[in-house]
Design a protein around this motif. Structure first.
Motif, PDB file in Angstrom:
ATOM      1  N   LEU A 163       5.327  10.771  -6.590  1.00 62.88           N
ATOM      2  CA  LEU A 163       6.434  10.757  -7.551  1.00 62.88           C
ATOM      3  C   LEU A 163       5.911  10.710  -8.988  1.00 62.88           C
ATOM      4  O   LEU A 163       6.387   9.947  -9.833  1.00 62.88           O
ATOM      5  CB  LEU A 163       7.320   9.536  -7.280  1.00 62.88           C
ATOM      6  CG  LEU A 163       7.906   9.463  -5.852  1.00 62.88           C
ATOM      7  CD1 LEU A 163       8.587   8.130  -5.630  1.00 62.88           C
ATOM      8  CD2 LEU A 163       8.868  10.615  -5.635  1.00 62.88           C
ATOM      9  N   THR A 164       4.925  11.513  -9.277  1.00 57.45           N
ATOM     10  CA  THR A 164       4.321  11.497 -10.632  1.00 57.45           C
ATOM     11  C   THR A 164       5.282  12.015 -11.689  1.00 57.45           C
ATOM     12  O   THR A 164       5.226  11.599 -12.850  1.00 57.45           O
ATOM     13  CB  THR A 164       3.055  12.354 -10.628  1.00 57.45           C
ATOM     14  OG1 THR A 164       3.373  13.657 -10.140  1.00 57.45           O
ATOM     15  CG2 THR A 164       1.987  11.732  -9.738  1.00 57.45           C
ATOM     16  N   LYS A 165       6.181  12.916 -11.327  1.00 54.06           N
ATOM     17  CA  LYS A 165       7.093  13.527 -12.301  1.00 54.06           C
ATOM     18  C   LYS A 165       8.524  13.019 -12.127  1.00 54.06           C
ATOM     19  O   LYS A 165       9.473  13.663 -12.581  1.00 54.06           O
ATOM     20  CB  LYS A 165       7.068  15.036 -12.156  1.00 54.06           C
ATOM     21  CG  LYS A 165       5.704  15.634 -12.457  1.00 54.06           C
ATOM     22  CD  LYS A 165       5.753  17.159 -12.327  1.00 54.06           C
ATOM     23  CE  LYS A 165       4.378  17.769 -12.624  1.00 54.06           C
ATOM     24  NZ  LYS A 165       4.402  19.238 -12.505  1.00 54.06           N
ATOM     25  N   ALA A 166       8.701  11.923 -11.443  1.00 47.95           N
ATOM     26  CA  ALA A 166      10.037  11.372 -11.234  1.00 47.95           C
ATOM     27  C   ALA A 166      10.045   9.940 -11.740  1.00 47.95           C
ATOM     28  O   ALA A 166       9.707   9.008 -11.005  1.00 47.95           O
ATOM     29  CB  ALA A 166      10.417  11.430  -9.761  1.00 47.95           C
ATOM     30  N   PRO A 167      10.473   9.730 -13.006  1.00 49.59           N
ATOM     31  CA  PRO A 167      10.466   8.369 -13.548  1.00 49.59           C
ATOM     32  C   PRO A 167      11.438   7.442 -12.814  1.00 49.59           C
ATOM     33  O   PRO A 167      11.186   6.255 -12.685  1.00 49.59           O
ATOM     34  CB  PRO A 167      10.866   8.554 -15.015  1.00 49.59           C
ATOM     35  CG  PRO A 167      11.544   9.880 -15.066  1.00 49.59           C
ATOM     36  CD  PRO A 167      10.948  10.724 -14.002  1.00 49.59           C
TER      37      PRO A 167
ATOM     38  N   ILE B 270       0.846  -1.204   0.000  1.00 46.48           N
ATOM     39  CA  ILE B 270       0.000   0.000   0.000  1.00 46.48           C
ATOM     40  C   ILE B 270       0.876   1.247   0.000  1.00 46.48           C
ATOM     41  O   ILE B 270       0.586   2.235  -0.702  1.00 46.48           O
ATOM     42  CB  ILE B 270      -0.923  -0.009   1.227  1.00 46.48           C
ATOM     43  CG1 ILE B 270      -1.919  -1.152   1.125  1.00 46.48           C
ATOM     44  CG2 ILE B 270      -1.648   1.327   1.368  1.00 46.48           C
ATOM     45  CD1 ILE B 270      -2.756  -1.344   2.368  1.00 46.48           C
ATOM     46  N   LEU B 271       1.969   1.236   0.734  1.00 48.39           N
ATOM     47  CA  LEU B 271       2.902   2.356   0.760  1.00 48.39           C
ATOM     48  C   LEU B 271       3.500   2.596  -0.622  1.00 48.39           C
ATOM     49  O   LEU B 271       3.655   3.753  -1.065  1.00 48.39           O
ATOM     50  CB  LEU B 271       4.007   2.063   1.787  1.00 48.39           C
ATOM     51  CG  LEU B 271       4.989   3.195   2.103  1.00 48.39           C
ATOM     52  CD1 LEU B 271       4.266   4.394   2.696  1.00 48.39           C
ATOM     53  CD2 LEU B 271       6.056   2.717   3.082  1.00 48.39           C
ATOM     54  N   ARG B 272       3.822   1.513  -1.334  1.00 41.92           N
ATOM     55  CA  ARG B 272       4.332   1.635  -2.710  1.00 41.92           C
ATOM     56  C   ARG B 272       3.304   2.275  -3.635  1.00 41.92           C
ATOM     57  O   ARG B 272       3.637   3.143  -4.452  1.00 41.92           O
ATOM     58  CB  ARG B 272       4.727   0.242  -3.240  1.00 41.92           C
ATOM     59  CG  ARG B 272       5.248   0.222  -4.658  1.00 41.92           C
ATOM     60  CD  ARG B 272       5.511  -1.200  -5.081  1.00 41.92           C
ATOM     61  NE  ARG B 272       4.266  -1.993  -5.098  1.00 41.92           N
ATOM     62  CZ  ARG B 272       4.241  -3.317  -5.231  1.00 41.92           C
ATOM     63  NH1 ARG B 272       5.374  -4.011  -5.333  1.00 41.92           N
ATOM     64  NH2 ARG B 272       3.095  -3.956  -5.255  1.00 41.92           N
ATOM     65  N   SER B 273       2.059   1.888  -3.447  1.00 42.72           N
ATOM     66  CA  SER B 273       1.005   2.476  -4.275  1.00 42.72           C
ATOM     67  C   SER B 273       0.831   3.960  -3.974  1.00 42.72           C
ATOM     68  O   SER B 273       0.643   4.777  -4.894  1.00 42.72           O
ATOM     69  CB  SER B 273      -0.311   1.737  -4.037  1.00 42.72           C
ATOM     70  OG  SER B 273      -0.181   0.365  -4.364  1.00 42.72           O
TER      71      SER B 273
ATOM     72  N   LYS C 197       9.207  17.248  -0.522  1.00 45.50           N
ATOM     73  CA  LYS C 197       7.967  16.466  -0.497  1.00 45.50           C
ATOM     74  C   LYS C 197       7.897  15.516   0.722  1.00 45.50           C
ATOM     75  O   LYS C 197       7.865  14.286   0.578  1.00 45.50           O
ATOM     76  CB  LYS C 197       7.799  15.650  -1.778  1.00 45.50           C
ATOM     77  CG  LYS C 197       7.643  16.515  -3.013  1.00 45.50           C
ATOM     78  CD  LYS C 197       7.402  15.665  -4.256  1.00 45.50           C
ATOM     79  CE  LYS C 197       7.224  16.539  -5.496  1.00 45.50           C
ATOM     80  NZ  LYS C 197       6.994  15.738  -6.713  1.00 45.50           N
ATOM     81  N   ILE C 198       7.828  16.113   1.877  1.00 46.76           N
ATOM     82  CA  ILE C 198       7.802  15.306   3.099  1.00 46.76           C
ATOM     83  C   ILE C 198       6.478  14.566   3.208  1.00 46.76           C
ATOM     84  O   ILE C 198       5.407  15.153   3.072  1.00 46.76           O
ATOM     85  CB  ILE C 198       8.012  16.199   4.340  1.00 46.76           C
ATOM     86  CG1 ILE C 198       9.417  16.782   4.339  1.00 46.76           C
ATOM     87  CG2 ILE C 198       7.782  15.395   5.618  1.00 46.76           C
ATOM     88  CD1 ILE C 198       9.691  17.682   5.522  1.00 46.76           C
ATOM     89  N   SER C 199       6.583  13.275   3.468  1.00 44.50           N
ATOM     90  CA  SER C 199       5.422  12.455   3.793  1.00 44.50           C
ATOM     91  C   SER C 199       5.781  11.625   5.030  1.00 44.50           C
ATOM     92  O   SER C 199       6.933  11.221   5.187  1.00 44.50           O
ATOM     93  CB  SER C 199       5.040  11.531   2.635  1.00 44.50           C
ATOM     94  OG  SER C 199       4.675  12.300   1.500  1.00 44.50           O
TER      95      SER C 199
END
Length: 794
Positions: free
Chosen positions: A561-565, A552-555, A731-733
């Protein structure tokens, strides 16, 4: 309008959520409340079972005001009377006084107290015992003592461990000589205790439970007493009321007895004088052969007799004044019985005031010492009145002497007219006049004595017992209902105090709400507690809950990270022990399972744990590369048994890690890693302790900030919020680590909506290892897992 409705609806939902969270947070303490209340009620049961019961008996007495029945003209009676109007408060103090209680103790012989000994408590067996101890001689009657009695049978006993003594036989010990006798046929208890108290001590003990209360607007006093024996309380009250009646009679008779003593003393003196004058008259008549006077001198004799009568009256008054003067001077504390017929209003008023002051002083001395200031003031008042009386008597004597002189002059003039009468006749008349005067005084004193004796015999108390005290066998203490209510409230209060103390000392993160209310940073996911002994828990085919949490964390990372291939993910925390190495290892593993070539950077070069956690041998690493001893291509080490997963170890721990991470070779390193790997997971030192993570943040695309449940302090969330708002880290999460199923917090402590479905069939059940402590107190949310598991997890 629609926006306002939406806001109100949102607030209502939030309020409902808060109530639900509070409910689930504290409902876990329900067993604690049940246990505490049960224990408290059990304690109350034991107290009520074994506490000594107290009983209350009451009696009532009427205080009546006496009215004077003496005539206005009876000055002597008025002087002897005292003001009998009673002050109710004064009577209450008298009833509660020690001297009166001592009289009651002696009246019913309460110096010996009898108790039956049980396993836990003792019972007062007054009037219920079948024996009595007689004191034939006491060593020291002013000291209390106890006799421990043991009755092996109904015919003999032991005293303080002595040899067997037959009942009825005299025995001696250090307290004196005694005899125990039977007074009833009921069986004697096996163990008893007899306590002797001196009268003053026993009276003080009984006064502790005595209460006297007046009934409003009446002369009725209610006397109540609490005792461990109902019959004892009733008998003491009845004896107290009876003794009080006797005291009031004795107080009334005190003045009358003084008057009788005064009259009796004067009667003896007057009787002796009458005998002496009578014998003198008889002897004079025999010696001079005088039978009756001549007729021709009757008129002169009448005048002489009249003068002598008047003179004698004055002499009587003068003699009374002298006697009164002597009595006042010789008796400083007595009551003046009468003015002896001296008709002087001022003197009668002073004597009345003097008697009243003497009675008031006596009443004060019953409750105060002679040196008390009020007693001294009353004594000074008596001395002042005594001086006035003596001065008044002096003036009266002067007037009587003047009158006597006038009468003597008149008698002399008459005698000059009867010069022809024989001197013998004149001497006889003098003797007769003396005899008559003494007889008048004697008769007056006899009359007053009869009146005083009649008054003494007819005196009654101004009190009346309205209601006798009777034993009341219903205990007033302990109050069963009050004790049970108190026990219930104490049972509720104890866990409440425990909860408050736990909350006051709870300064660590325990729920998702603790994080959300302190920062706006996103909570990317939650990782539960691992009960296994391996660091790498995400493997191919693993369907355990913790493995699914990393998936779930990976998802969730995809949305960041939408703009980091080829993203670089930095993992940090506030301080050591929050599980960042554990999270880094398994995030890398879950990325590798998605067929992404992943490398885990062991960049916490101060305390590296990645390689050791995976069981890998030591290899050259980052520090070797920066020192130019190895090439880039040789740094990544594949993890055996895990496809697409590599580790870049840190190498030897350098003495200057902060400066080492500022080297320009790191730029070449990350360029190489981005070119050759799909995902880079960088495990860094805690950002709250050193600056390593801040230096490496320029290479990262996002930051996973690890918060460990029950380990991270709430105040450290402020550091996360500061970095989040200032943009110091990319981008702190937040990832919440080591989340445990905890009663009151829903699944994994974050409410039912965030649960992971244990027992639903979607996951493999994970064996939970619990200590004995956790088995019994796990419902309190206390962690009972072993230290070894904790260490492996982080």
């Amino acid at each position: 309008m629609e926006e306002q409705v939406t806001v109100n609806k949102s607030r209502a939902e939030q309020s409902s959520l808060n109530v639900k969270e509070l409910f689930f947070k504290y409902v876990r303490f329900l067993p604690l409340y049940i246990i505490c209340v049960a224990l408290s009620l059990f304690g109350a049961y034991l107290y009520l079972r074994y506490a000594t019961e107290a009983y209350r008996s009451t009696g009532q007495i009427i205080i009546r005001d006496d009215k004077s029945s003496a005539g206005v003209n009876d000055r002597l009676e008025q002087a002897l009377q005292s003001d009998s109007r009673k002050n109710i408060q004064t009577e209450i103090e008298v009833l509660q006084s020690r001297p009166l209680m001592e009289r009651a103790v002696e009246a019913i012989n309460l110096n010996f107290n009898y108790y039956a000994k049980g396993k836990i408590k003792e019972l007062n067996i007054y009037k219920r015992t079948s024996f009595k101890v007689e004191a034939l001689r006491l060593t020291d009657s002013s000291q209390s003592f106890t006799l421990e009695l043991v009755f092996p049978d109904q015919e003999s006993f032991k005293v303080d461990g002595s040899q067997l003594i037959p009942i009825g036989q005299i025995f001696e010990n250090r307290h004196g000589k005694f005899r125990l006798i039977r007074v009833g046929k009921t069986p004697i208890q096996p163990e008893c205790k007899v306590v002797y108290n001196p009268t003053s001590t026993q009276a003080s003990m009984l006064l502790g439970g005595l209460v006297v209360v007046p009934k409003q607007n009446t002369g009725i006093l209610t006397i109540a007493m609490e005792s461990t024996n109902s019959s004892l309380a009733a008998d003491v009250i009845n004896a107290l009321m009876e003794e009080y009646q006797q005291v009031t009679i004795e107080d009334k008779n005190a003045a009358t007895r003084k008057s009788l003593a005064f009259i009796d003393a004067n009667l003896k003196d007057r009787a002796r004088e009458l005998d002496s004058i009578t014998q003198k008259l008889v002897a004079y008549q025999k010696a001079n052969n005088i039978i009756e006077p001549e007729t021709q001198a009757n008129n002169y004799f009448s005048r002489i007799e009249q003068a002598h009568n008047l003179e004698q009256e004055q002499r009587i008054q003068l003699n009374n004044a002298l006697q009164l003067q002597d009595y006042i001077r010789n008796d400083n504390q007595g009551i003046v019985p009468s003015s002896l017929g001296i008709d002087d209003p001022t003197l009668n008023s002073l004597i009345s005031s003097y008697n009243t002051a003497q009675l008031e002083r006596k009443a004060l001395l019953e409750n105060a010492q002679p040196g008390h200031i009020i007693v001294q003031q009353k004594t000074e008042e008596i001395d002042a009145v005594r001086g006035k009386i003596l001065e008044n008597v002096k003036n009266i004597k002067s007037s009587y002497n003047t009158a006597i002189g006038m009468m003597q002059s008149s008698s002399g003039a008459a005698l000059a007219q009867i010069k022809t009468l024989p001197d013998k006749r004149q001497d006889m008349l003098d003797i007769q006049n003396q005899l008559e005067g003494k007889m008048q005084i004697y008769n007056l004193l006899r009359t007053k004595r009869e009146e005083s004796a009649l008054t003494l015999a007819s005196t009654i108390s101004n009190t009346k017992v309205m209601q006798q005290a009777i034993p009341n066998n219903t205990p007033v203490k302990p109050d069963r209902r009050s004790i049970q209510l108190m026990a219930f409230f104490i049972g509720m209060l104890m866990p409440t105090i425990i909860i408050i103390v736990l909350e006051l000392f709870n300064d660590k993160v325990n729920s998702r709400h603790d994080i959300e209310r302190l920062t706006d940073a996103t909570i990317l996911g939650e990782v539960g507690h691992s009960f296994g002994d391996k660091t790498l828990v995400v493997t191919s085919g693993n369907r355990k809950v913790i493995a699914e949490q990393f998936r779930i964390l990976r998802s969730n990372l995809q949305y960041i990270l939408t703009k980091a291939p080829k993203p670089v993910i930095m993992v940090t925390s506030s301080f050591s022990g929050e599980g960042k190495s554990f999270i880094s290892t398994n995030v890398g593993a879950v990325m590798a399972l998605a067929n992404k070539k992943t490398v885990i950077l062991e960049f916490d070069i101060r305390k590296p744990k990645i390689a050791s956690g995976l069981g890998m041998t030591k290899h050259a690493g980052l520090t070797n590369y920066i020192l130019g001893k190895v090439t880039l291509e040789s740094l990544p080490v594949p993890v055996e048994g895990y496809e697409n997963l590599y580790v870049l170890p840190c190498g030897p721990i350098p003495p200057n890690p902060a400066e080492l991470l500022l080297d320009t070779k790191l730029d070449e390193l990350f360029a190489y890693l981005r070119q050759n790997f799909d995902v880079v997971v960088m495990d860094t030192a805690p950002v709250g302790m050193v600056s390593d993570a801040m230096n490496l943040s320029r290479f990262a695309d996002c930051t996973l900030y690890i918060v460990r449940q029950g380990h991270t302090y709430k105040k450290q969330i402020a550091l996360i919020d500061s970095h989040y708002r200032d943009g110091k880290l990319p981008k702190i999460s937040i990832v919440v680590n080591d989340v445990k199923v905890q009663a009151g917090y829903g699944a994994y402590g974050y409410g039912g909506s965030y649960g992971y479905g244990y027992g639903s069939g979607y996951f493999e059940e994970e064996e939970k290892q619990k200590t004995g402590f956790n088995k019994w107190f796990g419902w309190l949310g206390m962690n009972g897992t072993t230290k070894k598991l904790k260490k492996d997890k982080v």
